[in-house]
Design a protein around this motif. Structure first.
Motif, PDB file in Angstrom:
ATOM      1  N   LYS A 187       0.828  -1.207   0.000  1.00  0.00           N
ATOM      2  CA  LYS A 187       0.000   0.000   0.000  1.00  0.00           C
ATOM      3  C   LYS A 187       0.862   1.256   0.000  1.00  0.00           C
ATOM      4  O   LYS A 187       0.570   2.226  -0.714  1.00  0.00           O
ATOM      5  CB  LYS A 187      -0.935  -0.006   1.217  1.00  0.00           C
ATOM      6  N   GLU A 209       0.503   3.856  -3.091  1.00  0.00           N
ATOM      7  CA  GLU A 209      -0.026   5.180  -2.752  1.00  0.00           C
ATOM      8  C   GLU A 209       0.963   6.272  -3.155  1.00  0.00           C
ATOM      9  O   GLU A 209       0.570   7.307  -3.707  1.00  0.00           O
ATOM     10  CB  GLU A 209      -0.330   5.255  -1.250  1.00  0.00           C
ATOM     11  N   PHE A 258      -7.951   0.562  -1.711  1.00  0.00           N
ATOM     12  CA  PHE A 258      -7.661  -0.830  -2.034  1.00  0.00           C
ATOM     13  C   PHE A 258      -8.898  -1.669  -1.716  1.00  0.00           C
ATOM     14  O   PHE A 258      -9.421  -1.617  -0.606  1.00  0.00           O
ATOM     15  CB  PHE A 258      -6.461  -1.326  -1.217  1.00  0.00           C
ATOM     16  N   VAL A 311      -6.754  -1.624  -7.061  1.00  0.00           N
ATOM     17  CA  VAL A 311      -6.401  -0.272  -6.640  1.00  0.00           C
ATOM     18  C   VAL A 311      -7.271   0.728  -7.387  1.00  0.00           C
ATOM     19  O   VAL A 311      -7.368   0.684  -8.616  1.00  0.00           O
ATOM     20  CB  VAL A 311      -4.911   0.014  -6.917  1.00  0.00           C
TER      21      VAL A 311
END
Length: 338
Positions: A224, A228, A243, A257
């Protein structure tokens, strides 16, 4: 009384200066400096001379050879200058010049370069592999055996010998792991192929960047954080990233995503941009079997993987309504990105 070499030089220079064109000059060069030429023949005669004559004749021979060579070069330059002067005389300087268009990178290439630059800053190295693959690299090693329903979703083009056009660049991840031990952190940009019905959002050939990071104690939080950062670098600092659970045979857990950014047209809606997940232990076991060792022991090593569609990202970022525009080579479309 002059030496025969001096007489030869006088005759050669006169013939060279009297040459009317390049063909005549070349004939003179061969006559005097060619392998069987007059000057070259004197070189062969040197071994028949006495010790007293050799230094004198040798010096004179070099002077003659240099003088003839220089005269040929000067005359050849004169012919070249005459040609250039004649060509320039035909140019009408009152006519407008020929315009030259400034080229630009294709929007997909721009998308690739921007993405690769971001991942390089995160420590990812580039990896590459063949577009024509075998079933093991494309499916079996990625926990997708022949009877797996996911193979239907990735129908591709087969060659007569049983090989196929890869359906994703995940094949490069397998090749990277079989060729080297962990830890690894790579991205694999390239083309992928699927037997799709071609329309505004689907194409038989598309482009991906897939990533793989394998190390000790790698988990969803690492995945993540990386994605990101990438999305906010690509779409702007205010981009929201979400997510959502999904299913892929080669990752567990698997996540899709989504992004939402005010910088994009219609940016107040969530848009799916990538698939990702933690590498499935079965993938590590398949790699270990191919390597013949336990280099990727799933009890010690873990990793995450992700796949980004370059065509889809470019369509979102540049507000392009039809994927077919990327391959039509229409200058009216391409000039927008110059």
């Amino acid at each position: 009384m002059s030496h025969p070499l001096q007489d030869l030089q006088t005759a050669a220079l006169a013939e060279i200066n009297a040459a009317a064109d390049e063909q005549t000059l070349e004939a003179a060069r061969v006559k005097y400096l060619g392998r069987s030429g007059s000057v070259s023949a004197w070189g062969e005669q040197m071994k028949t001379l006495s010790k007293e004559e050799k230094p004198i004749v040798g010096k004179l021979l070099n002077e003659v050879r240099n003088a003839v060579t220089a005269a040929i070069d000067i005359r050849a330059q004169q012919f070249r200058s005459q040609k250039e002067t004649g060509a320039l005389a035909k140019i009408d300087i009152s006519l407008p010049g020929t315009p030259h268009e400034i080229g630009a990178l294709h929007p997909l290439t721009q998308m690739w370069e921007r993405s690769i630059e971001i991942f390089r800053r995160m420590g990812f190295a580039l990896a590459d592999g063949p577009d024509i693959e075998d079933e093991w690299h494309c499916f079996d090693a990625l926990n997708t055996p022949p009877d797996h329903p996911a193979r239907t979703e990735q129908d591709t083009f087969y060659l007569p010998d049983g090989r196929l056009l890869r359906t994703h660049t995940s094949t490069v991840q397998i090749r990277t792991m079989t060729s080297g031990p962990p830890p690894i952190r790579v991205i694999a940009p390239g083309a992928a192929y699927r037997n799709e019905e071609i329309n505004a959002t689907h194409s038989a050939q598309f482009h991906q960047i897939e990533g793989l990071y394998v190390d000790e104690n790698v988990g969803v939080a690492d995945l993540k954080g990386a994605l990101e950062f990438f999305m906010r670098e690509l779409f702007g600092a205010g981009t929201e990233v979400e997510f959502r659970p999904h299913y892929f045979p080669f990752t567990e857990p698997s996540l899709e995503v989504y992004v939402k950014s005010k910088a994009l047209k219609g940016g107040e809606q969530w848009i799916e941009v990538a698939g990702s997940g933690v590498v499935h232990p079965a993938v590590f076991e398949a790699v270990n079997k191919a390597r013949g060792d336990k280099a990727y022991d799933p009890e010690k090593w873990s990793g995450y993987a992700f796949g980004l569609g370059m065509d889809r990202l470019a369509m979102i970022l540049f507000d392009i309504p039809d994927i077919r525009l990327f391959a039509q080579n229409d200058l009216r479309f391409l000039r927008q990105f110059a």
